[in-house]
Design a protein around this motif. Structure first.
Motif, PDB file in Angstrom:
ATOM      1  N   ARG A   1       0.833  -1.201   0.000  1.00 20.47           N
ATOM      2  CA  ARG A   1       0.000   0.000   0.000  1.00 20.47           C
ATOM      3  C   ARG A   1       0.868   1.252   0.000  1.00 20.47           C
ATOM      4  O   ARG A   1       0.619   2.201  -0.739  1.00 20.47           O
ATOM      5  CB  ARG A   1      -0.921   0.001   1.218  1.00 20.47           C
ATOM      6  CG  ARG A   1      -1.825   1.219   1.236  1.00 20.47           C
ATOM      7  CD  ARG A   1      -2.681   1.251   2.442  1.00 20.47           C
ATOM      8  NE  ARG A   1      -1.827   1.221   3.609  1.00 20.47           N
ATOM      9  CZ  ARG A   1      -2.270   1.126   4.832  1.00 20.47           C
ATOM     10  NH1 ARG A   1      -3.542   1.023   5.051  1.00 20.47           N
ATOM     11  NH2 ARG A   1      -1.448   1.125   5.847  1.00 20.47           N
ATOM     12  N   LEU A   2       1.915   1.251   0.799  1.00 15.49           N
ATOM     13  CA  LEU A   2       2.796   2.411   0.873  1.00 15.49           C
ATOM     14  C   LEU A   2       3.512   2.639  -0.458  1.00 15.49           C
ATOM     15  O   LEU A   2       3.701   3.772  -0.886  1.00 15.49           O
ATOM     16  CB  LEU A   2       3.796   2.223   2.010  1.00 15.49           C
ATOM     17  CG  LEU A   2       4.332   3.486   2.643  1.00 15.49           C
ATOM     18  CD1 LEU A   2       3.224   4.411   3.107  1.00 15.49           C
ATOM     19  CD2 LEU A   2       5.236   3.150   3.815  1.00 15.49           C
ATOM     20  N   ARG A   3       3.898   1.561  -1.126  1.00 18.60           N
ATOM     21  CA  ARG A   3       4.540   1.686  -2.439  1.00 18.60           C
ATOM     22  C   ARG A   3       3.583   2.332  -3.441  1.00 18.60           C
ATOM     23  O   ARG A   3       3.966   3.172  -4.249  1.00 18.60           O
ATOM     24  CB  ARG A   3       4.995   0.309  -2.932  1.00 18.60           C
ATOM     25  CG  ARG A   3       5.748   0.366  -4.239  1.00 18.60           C
ATOM     26  CD  ARG A   3       7.114   0.900  -3.986  1.00 18.60           C
ATOM     27  NE  ARG A   3       7.481   1.837  -5.011  1.00 18.60           N
ATOM     28  CZ  ARG A   3       8.704   2.329  -5.147  1.00 18.60           C
ATOM     29  NH1 ARG A   3       9.658   1.973  -4.321  1.00 18.60           N
ATOM     30  NH2 ARG A   3       8.969   3.174  -6.076  1.00 18.60           N
ATOM     31  N   ARG A   4       2.315   1.907  -3.404  1.00 18.60           N
ATOM     32  CA  ARG A   4       1.310   2.478  -4.306  1.00 18.60           C
ATOM     33  C   ARG A   4       1.129   3.970  -4.029  1.00 18.60           C
ATOM     34  O   ARG A   4       1.040   4.775  -4.946  1.00 18.60           O
ATOM     35  CB  ARG A   4      -0.036   1.769  -4.172  1.00 18.60           C
ATOM     36  CG  ARG A   4      -0.020   0.327  -4.593  1.00 18.60           C
ATOM     37  CD  ARG A   4       0.182   0.212  -6.069  1.00 18.60           C
ATOM     38  NE  ARG A   4      -0.068  -1.164  -6.492  1.00 18.60           N
ATOM     39  CZ  ARG A   4       0.526  -1.719  -7.500  1.00 18.60           C
ATOM     40  NH1 ARG A   4       1.405  -1.053  -8.202  1.00 18.60           N
ATOM     41  NH2 ARG A   4       0.252  -2.956  -7.829  1.00 18.60           N
ATOM     42  N   VAL A   5       1.062   4.344  -2.760  1.00 17.35           N
ATOM     43  CA  VAL A   5       0.925   5.754  -2.390  1.00 17.35           C
ATOM     44  C   VAL A   5       2.145   6.530  -2.876  1.00 17.35           C
ATOM     45  O   VAL A   5       2.020   7.599  -3.476  1.00 17.35           O
ATOM     46  CB  VAL A   5       0.732   5.921  -0.862  1.00 17.35           C
ATOM     47  CG1 VAL A   5       0.839   7.382  -0.449  1.00 17.35           C
ATOM     48  CG2 VAL A   5      -0.610   5.338  -0.429  1.00 17.35           C
ATOM     49  N   PHE A   6       3.325   5.974  -2.634  1.00 15.57           N
ATOM     50  CA  PHE A   6       4.556   6.629  -3.072  1.00 15.57           C
ATOM     51  C   PHE A   6       4.518   6.878  -4.584  1.00 15.57           C
ATOM     52  O   PHE A   6       4.799   7.981  -5.049  1.00 15.57           O
ATOM     53  CB  PHE A   6       5.774   5.776  -2.694  1.00 15.57           C
ATOM     54  CG  PHE A   6       7.089   6.390  -3.090  1.00 15.57           C
ATOM     55  CD1 PHE A   6       7.739   7.266  -2.234  1.00 15.57           C
ATOM     56  CD2 PHE A   6       7.674   6.099  -4.313  1.00 15.57           C
ATOM     57  CE1 PHE A   6       8.949   7.849  -2.595  1.00 15.57           C
ATOM     58  CE2 PHE A   6       8.885   6.670  -4.680  1.00 15.57           C
ATOM     59  CZ  PHE A   6       9.520   7.549  -3.824  1.00 15.57           C
ATOM     60  N   ASP A   7       4.155   5.847  -5.344  1.00 13.82           N
ATOM     61  CA  ASP A   7       4.124   5.978  -6.803  1.00 13.82           C
ATOM     62  C   ASP A   7       3.092   7.006  -7.259  1.00 13.82           C
ATOM     63  O   ASP A   7       3.318   7.716  -8.237  1.00 13.82           O
ATOM     64  CB  ASP A   7       3.848   4.624  -7.455  1.00 13.82           C
ATOM     65  CG  ASP A   7       5.017   3.653  -7.312  1.00 13.82           C
ATOM     66  OD1 ASP A   7       6.143   4.104  -7.009  1.00 13.82           O
ATOM     67  OD2 ASP A   7       4.792   2.436  -7.489  1.00 13.82           O
TER      68      ASP A   7
ATOM     69  N   GLY B   1      11.468   8.703  -8.754  1.00 11.44           N
ATOM     70  CA  GLY B   1      11.879   7.902  -7.608  1.00 11.44           C
ATOM     71  C   GLY B   1      12.020   8.701  -6.325  1.00 11.44           C
ATOM     72  O   GLY B   1      12.482   8.168  -5.318  1.00 11.44           O
ATOM     73  N   GLU B   2      11.617   9.960  -6.356  1.00  8.36           N
ATOM     74  CA  GLU B   2      11.631  10.810  -5.164  1.00  8.36           C
ATOM     75  C   GLU B   2      10.329  11.598  -5.099  1.00  8.36           C
ATOM     76  O   GLU B   2       9.779  11.970  -6.136  1.00  8.36           O
ATOM     77  CB  GLU B   2      12.792  11.809  -5.196  1.00  8.36           C
ATOM     78  CG  GLU B   2      14.150  11.183  -5.042  1.00  8.36           C
ATOM     79  CD  GLU B   2      15.263  12.231  -4.985  1.00  8.36           C
ATOM     80  OE1 GLU B   2      16.339  11.869  -4.521  1.00  8.36           O
ATOM     81  OE2 GLU B   2      15.060  13.390  -5.423  1.00  8.36           O
TER      82      GLU B   2
END
Length: 185
Positions: A31-37, A45-46
């Motif tokens: 979930r956190l990866r999806r939010v980050f993306d 990547g930032e």
């Protein structure tokens, strides 16, 4: 890496969502990866403070840019323009600790509850299965390009559909979630 001189995080949140931090590490990371993306609008990547402000505004959660800057800057690595995924995870963990105390626990029953909550997000009609159409709807809501092609969605379903019925049941979903590892860019 989080800076040890990070300013205190405000805990003045009216009713924080209990799903802010799930008990399942794989669900949290995914979930956190999806939010980050989603926040990383230019895909470099930032996540810059500007991108965070824009994302929060789009979500209707406008934040004070000065307060956000003072909190987030402590998590940005020297020389970087924004938060890398690992930095974003550190910030999320710190926010979770400030809002909720110790990380949630509860063993297998609690993890099962988290997985069922996640499964139900996809199972929009509540029939106990995730169809290609339901998956496509959720992917589209998340703004993910995989949701634009029904063929790609069918491929995703087939990759986890162990009984080959064209649907993902809860058992298949759990198996998929337990085998996911999220890699940072």
């Amino acid at each position: 890496m989080a800076n040890s001189t990070a300013p205190p995080i405000s805990t003045q949140v009216a009713h924080p969502s209990p799903s802010f931090r799930l008990r399942s590490e794989s669900l949290n990371s995914l979930r956190l990866r999806r939010v980050f993306d989603l926040f990383d609008r230019n895909g470099d990547g930032e996540i810059t403070i500007e991108e965070i402000c824009q994302a929060l505004d789009r979500l209707g959660l406008g934040a004070d840019p000065a307060e956000l800057t003072s909190t987030v800057t402590a998590y940005i690595r020297p020389g970087a323009a924004g938060l890398a995924f690992d930095d974003f995870q550190s910030l999320h963990r710190t926010l979770g600790d400030a809002l909720f105390g110790d990380p949630p626990s509860g063993g297998e029953a609690a993890e099962e509850e988290d997985m069922l909550e996640a499964f139900n997000v996809f199972d929009e009609n509540g029939d106990g299965f995730i169809s290609a159409k339901e998956l496509q709807i959720v992917l589209d809501k998340l703004g993910l390009p995989d949701g634009q092609s029904i063929d790609r969605v069918h491929q995703m379903i087939c990759s986890v559909d162990r009984d080959r019925d064209g649907l993902v049941d809860f058992s298949e979903f759990k198996h998929m979630m337990r085998t996911i590892t999220v890699q940072s860019n």
